[in-house]
Write a protein that holds these residues in place. Structure first.
Motif, short mmCIF file in Angstrom:
data_model
loop_
_atom_site.label_atom_id
_atom_site.label_comp_id
_atom_site.label_asym_id
_atom_site.label_seq_id
_atom_site.Cartn_x
_atom_site.Cartn_y
_atom_site.Cartn_z
N ILE A 98 0.88 -1.17 0.00
CA ILE A 98 0.00 0.00 0.00
C ILE A 98 0.91 1.21 0.00
O ILE A 98 1.69 1.41 0.94
N THR A 99 0.87 2.01 -1.05
CA THR A 99 1.77 3.14 -1.15
C THR A 99 1.13 4.23 -1.99
O THR A 99 0.02 4.07 -2.49
N LYS A 100 1.81 5.35 -2.12
CA LYS A 100 1.34 6.42 -3.00
C LYS A 100 2.51 6.95 -3.81
O LYS A 100 3.67 6.61 -3.54
N GLY A 101 2.19 7.76 -4.81
CA GLY A 101 3.21 8.27 -5.70
C GLY A 101 3.82 9.58 -5.22
O GLY A 101 3.77 9.91 -4.03
N SER A 102 4.36 10.31 -6.18
CA SER A 102 5.06 11.54 -5.85
C SER A 102 4.88 12.55 -6.98
O SER A 102 4.47 12.20 -8.08
N SER A 103 5.19 13.79 -6.69
CA SER A 103 5.14 14.84 -7.71
C SER A 103 6.41 14.84 -8.53
O SER A 103 7.52 14.79 -7.96
N ASN A 105 0.84 9.92 -8.98
CA ASN A 105 1.27 11.06 -8.18
C ASN A 105 0.85 10.89 -6.72
O ASN A 105 0.29 9.86 -6.33
N GLN A 106 1.08 11.93 -5.93
CA GLN A 106 0.87 11.84 -4.49
C GLN A 106 -0.60 11.83 -4.07
O GLN A 106 -0.92 11.58 -2.91
N ALA A 107 -1.51 12.10 -5.00
CA ALA A 107 -2.94 12.12 -4.69
C ALA A 107 -3.60 10.77 -4.93
O ALA A 107 -4.80 10.62 -4.73
N VAL A 108 -2.81 9.77 -5.37
CA VAL A 108 -3.35 8.45 -5.70
C VAL A 108 -2.63 7.38 -4.89
O VAL A 108 -1.40 7.37 -4.80
N CYS A 109 -3.41 6.49 -4.29
CA CYS A 109 -2.87 5.37 -3.52
C CYS A 109 -2.89 4.10 -4.36
O CYS A 109 -3.87 3.81 -5.05
#
Length: 326
Positions: A139-144, A222-226
């Motif tokens: 379970i993680t998220k992205g980055s800009s 990106n950081q808004a998506v898991c």
């Protein structure tokens, strides 16, 4: 114009009353204590179906209720011959331990036990409650890209960059694709997407929308998506997609949001989500039934849209004739 205003006010009041009635009657289904009570409550609704479900909003309410009934174990009967969900969870735990031992995934921190007062409803026999992290590899998220010194490009051969705009409820929306330089995946390898991954919006107005990444293109987020990667060889992904988009799970999301001014979910909170787990065979039966019922709902909605278009066309024609006769 005064008459028009009065009609509009009456219509709005009528729609409000209609919405409240539909909500209350559908709530009797999800609140049913047993199969017999559910059957009686449904018969009450079915006898007035053509009166209740006359708007697109009411059809959407019905679809959401179908999802709720599905993930609560009230949509299809249980089969005592199915493998118990407890046995399924044991197999998932064994598979996870093997991947940790081989160094393919990281060992996860111990999860808090599930207290009785946390459980939102009683499960059918054969089902189990677990926390989401128990079902996942990651379970993680992205980055800009800006944070990583990476630029956007126009080259489809580069990395497809998926943002919250691309994640709809149940489906990806890739009409407008964005790309970033290849080196983005070198600095963000943990959030590289694989076919079958769940993508969940965790920031802003679109929080809660969840879809499956169902293509093979090299991509990142990106950081808004898991990114949620389950053991899809052991679980039915479509069932969990239905759960993530149900009002039950979306309720978790708004309950756990970090910043009330701007909805924002942490990975720790998502990992602790309570998940109702049916036996694998029942997961597939539920998905089949939900798909059948939502298809019928969509057909009703299409019929309503055609009726509305006919009424508008008729109104336009009558106004045009009235004006031309002046």
């Amino acid at each position: 114009m005064t008459l028009c205003d009065q009609i509009e006010q009456q219509t709005e009041a009528s729609l409000s009353a209609h919405t409240t009635l539909v909500e209350n009657l559908l709530a009797t289904l999800t609140n049913s204590a047993n199969a017999e009570e559910l059957k009686q409550n449904w018969q009450r609704i079915a006898s007035h179906f053509t009166t209740l479900f006359t708007t697109e909003a009411s059809i959407d309410q019905l679809k959401q209720t179908i999802l709720q009934l599905a993930v609560m174990g009230k949509l299809v009967p249980q089969d005592p011959n199915d493998e118990l969900a407890a046995t399924l969870l044991e197999r998932i735990a064994a598979e996870k331990a093997r991947l940790v031992k081989e160094g393919k995934i990281k060992k996860q921190n111990p999860l808090p036990p599930i207290a009785e007062d946390e459980k939102p409803f009683e499960l059918p026999v054969g089902w189990e409650w677990c926390r989401l992290e128990e079902l996942t590899q990651i379970i993680t998220k992205g980055s800009s890209p800006k944070w990583q010194g990476v630029s956007y490009t126009e080259n489809p051969s580069d990395v497809l960059f998926v943002t919250s705009e691309n994640v709809g409820a149940f489906e990806l929306m890739l009409d407008k694709k964005k790309y970033v330089e290849q080196k983005f995946n070198e600095v963000e390898p943990r959030s590289i997407l694989a076919n079958g991954d769940f993508l969940m919006n965790i920031v802003g107005a679109s929080i809660g929308r969840t879809a499956i990444y169902d293509i093979d293109d090299l991509a990142n987020i990106n950081q808004a998506v898991c990114l949620i990667r389950i053991f899809k060889n052991l679980l039915c992904s479509s069932f969990f997609l239905q759960f993530f988009n149900s009002s039950i799970c979306i309720g978790y999301m708004f309950d756990k949001q970090v910043d009330n001014a701007r909805a924002n979910l942490s990975m720790g909170n998502i990992a602790k989500f309570l998940i109702p787990v049916p036996p694998t065979a029942e997961q597939h039966r539920i998905v089949t039934k939900v798909n059948q019922l939502t298809t019928l709902c969509d057909q009703i909605k299409t019929h309503l849209q055609h009726q509305q278009q006919t009424r508008l066309h008729l109104a336009d024609t009558l106004v045009e004739q009235a004006v031309s006769n002046r």
